[in-house]
Scaffold this motif. Structure first.
Motif, mmCIF file in Angstrom:
data_model
loop_
_atom_site.group_PDB
_atom_site.id
_atom_site.type_symbol
_atom_site.label_atom_id
_atom_site.label_comp_id
_atom_site.label_asym_id
_atom_site.label_seq_id
_atom_site.Cartn_x
_atom_site.Cartn_y
_atom_site.Cartn_z
ATOM 1 N N SER A 150 0.839 -1.199 0.000
ATOM 2 C CA SER A 150 0.000 0.000 0.000
ATOM 3 C C SER A 150 0.877 1.253 0.000
ATOM 4 O O SER A 150 2.071 1.207 0.320
ATOM 5 N N LEU A 151 0.274 2.371 -0.352
ATOM 6 C CA LEU A 151 0.994 3.644 -0.318
ATOM 7 C C LEU A 151 1.501 3.952 1.080
ATOM 8 O O LEU A 151 2.630 4.427 1.256
ATOM 9 N N THR A 186 -2.009 5.788 -9.365
ATOM 10 C CA THR A 186 -2.491 6.171 -8.038
ATOM 11 C C THR A 186 -3.812 6.934 -8.141
ATOM 12 O O THR A 186 -4.722 6.734 -7.332
ATOM 13 N N GLY A 189 -6.308 4.281 -8.669
ATOM 14 C CA GLY A 189 -6.525 3.486 -7.468
ATOM 15 C C GLY A 189 -7.269 4.228 -6.372
ATOM 16 O O GLY A 189 -7.986 3.615 -5.578
ATOM 17 N N MET A 190 -7.112 5.553 -6.324
ATOM 18 C CA MET A 190 -7.757 6.360 -5.291
ATOM 19 C C MET A 190 -9.014 7.045 -5.817
ATOM 20 O O MET A 190 -9.463 8.059 -5.287
ATOM 21 N N TYR A 278 -4.589 -0.093 -3.305
ATOM 22 C CA TYR A 278 -5.201 1.146 -2.830
ATOM 23 C C TYR A 278 -6.527 0.781 -2.173
ATOM 24 O O TYR A 278 -7.422 0.258 -2.837
ATOM 25 N N ASN A 279 -6.631 1.035 -0.884
ATOM 26 C CA ASN A 279 -7.841 0.664 -0.142
ATOM 27 C C ASN A 279 -8.190 -0.808 -0.357
ATOM 28 O O ASN A 279 -9.355 -1.184 -0.502
#
Length: 417
Positions: A150-151, A186, A189-190, A278-279
């Motif tokens: 994850s980030l 990203t 993904g977000m 992401y999440n």
């Protein structure tokens, strides 16, 4: 009477010849694609059976070519086919979906559903790619899990990895700004939610601004500031990614799965990887390759025969085997440049040729689907979205008033149409 007989015989010969020519013509299908490996696939199909033939015509952007022709091919294989303008060019292929022809259950469900509109199947997924983060094999125990990263975990590990000599960094864990492709993944993904609409396309601007703010905060709290990241990149980050991480200059680097597995086995031995998450979800990259039969196909039977042959596990196994020989000349990954959309092929056959996959097979339940995008998305992304992301996450001059994204897109469409 004899003259009449010979005239009738001659007429019959001409008729038979015309029918034969027509049948021969009807047995040949044409596929437009940007995947040069389809040359090999077409050859394999032509050799596998005597009834039909298929020929390939290369198109840099098959979807765009389809939009601008009065003479479409029989088949189109490529990205960006799910956009509204492209999708109407295809016929439904529900008649092919059965255990006898193409088993619908053999696909990754999420990918097959993306080619289905209002309960009718127009497109079938061919291949796909995923975002990966690579690092040195000597750091393989750093990530918490064997599958994803994850980030938040990357940020924590990167901060701990940083090292300075005086005020200058001599090693830096990672910056999201080093590769605009990573910023874009990203954003996907977000949930920036770039999507085609009747008004060109839309996006979730709040999510996009949150991503920009998150990236800028990363620069300031982990790597001092964007200028320090740029200076470090200029000084040190000129070697290939696998060298950067194995030499220890940085901890992480972003690669898409096709780039990662196009590396030779010796280089793969020195690195490890995880899928970006992401999440809890790994975004399937938006360049999914799809296949469809055109409404105006002249040789529909040959096109259908090719699809039935292509979406067969044994056929794909043979194609993968052959590609290993071809890779000695022109390295590429998998099937049509990615993982096969046939789940069993990716999970059970791919690891035979890509042993590193055994440790970290893609987790199907964690996939996040991309939205439908227009046929010119690749151009728009590179000319508008990428520059916007670089500008907004870089060193901003407070005296400047940068154009908002919606204005940039409107201006771009005016100039390009």
């Amino acid at each position: 009477m004899q003259k009449v007989f010979w005239r009738m015989a001659a007429l019959l010969c001409v008729l038979v010849y015309c029918i034969a020519c027509k049948n021969a013509e009807d047995s040949i299908a044409v596929v437009w694609t940007d995947r040069t490996d389809f040359i090999t696939y077409c050859e394999a199909f032509n050799s596998a059976q005597p009834r039909y033939k298929i020929t390939m015509s290369y198109k840099q952007n098959p979807a765009d070519a389809l939009m601008n022709t009065q003479n479409p091919p029989d088949l189109v294989v490529g990205p960006w086919l799910r956009g509204d303008a492209a999708l109407v060019k295809f016929v439904t292929i529900d008649n092919l979906l059965s255990e006898k022809n193409i088993n619908p259950d053999s696909f990754y469900p999420l990918l097959r559903e993306l080619g289905n509109v209002n309960g009718k199947q127009y497109l079938l997924p061919v291949s796909f790619n995923l975002p990966a983060i690579i690092f040195s094999a000597s750091q393989q125990n750093l990530p918490k899990t064997n599958f994803t990263l994850s980030l938040e975990e990357m940020q924590e590990l990167s901060a701990a990895y940083n090292k300075k000599s005086g005020t200058d960094y001599t090693r830096m864990g990672f910056s999201p700004r080093w590769d605009t492709n990573f910023l874009y993944v990203t954003a996907q993904g977000m949930n920036a939610a770039f999507e085609e609409t009747k008004n060109l396309f839309s996006w979730n601007d709040k999510a996009l601004q949150d991503i920009i703010a998150y990236t800028r905060t990363w620069s300031e709290t982990v790597n001092t500031n964007a200028a320090a990241e740029d200076e470090f990149q200029f000084r040190y980050l000129y070697d290939p990614p696998y060298t950067l991480v194995t030499d220890g200059r940085c901890l992480f680097w972003y690669l898409s799965s096709d780039e990662l597995f196009s590396l030779n086995q010796e280089r793969l031995k020195s690195i490890d990887y995880r899928w970006m998450s992401y999440n809890g979800k790994t975004p399937v990259q938006d360049t999914i390759i799809y296949a469809g039969i055109c409404k105006k196909a002249k040789n529909k039977a040959a096109a259908e025969a090719f699809l039935c042959w292509f979406f067969n596990e044994e056929s794909q196994k043979q194609m993968l085997s052959r590609s290993q020989t071809d890779n000695m000349i022109a390295p590429s990954f998998g099937l049509a440049g990615g993982f096969s959309a046939l789940r069993n092929v990716t999970e059970n056959i791919f690891p035979v040729y890509y042993p590193l996959l055994l440790k970290h097979l893609p987790q199907t339940d964690d996939f996040a689907a991309p939205y439908s995008l227009p046929h010119n998305w690749e151009q728009l992304k590179k000319e508008i979205i990428f520059p916007y992301l670089r500008e907004q996450t870089g060193t901003l001059n407070t005296d400047d008033q940068p154009l908002p994204l919606n204005r940039r897109i409107a201006d771009w469409y005016k100039k390009s149409h």
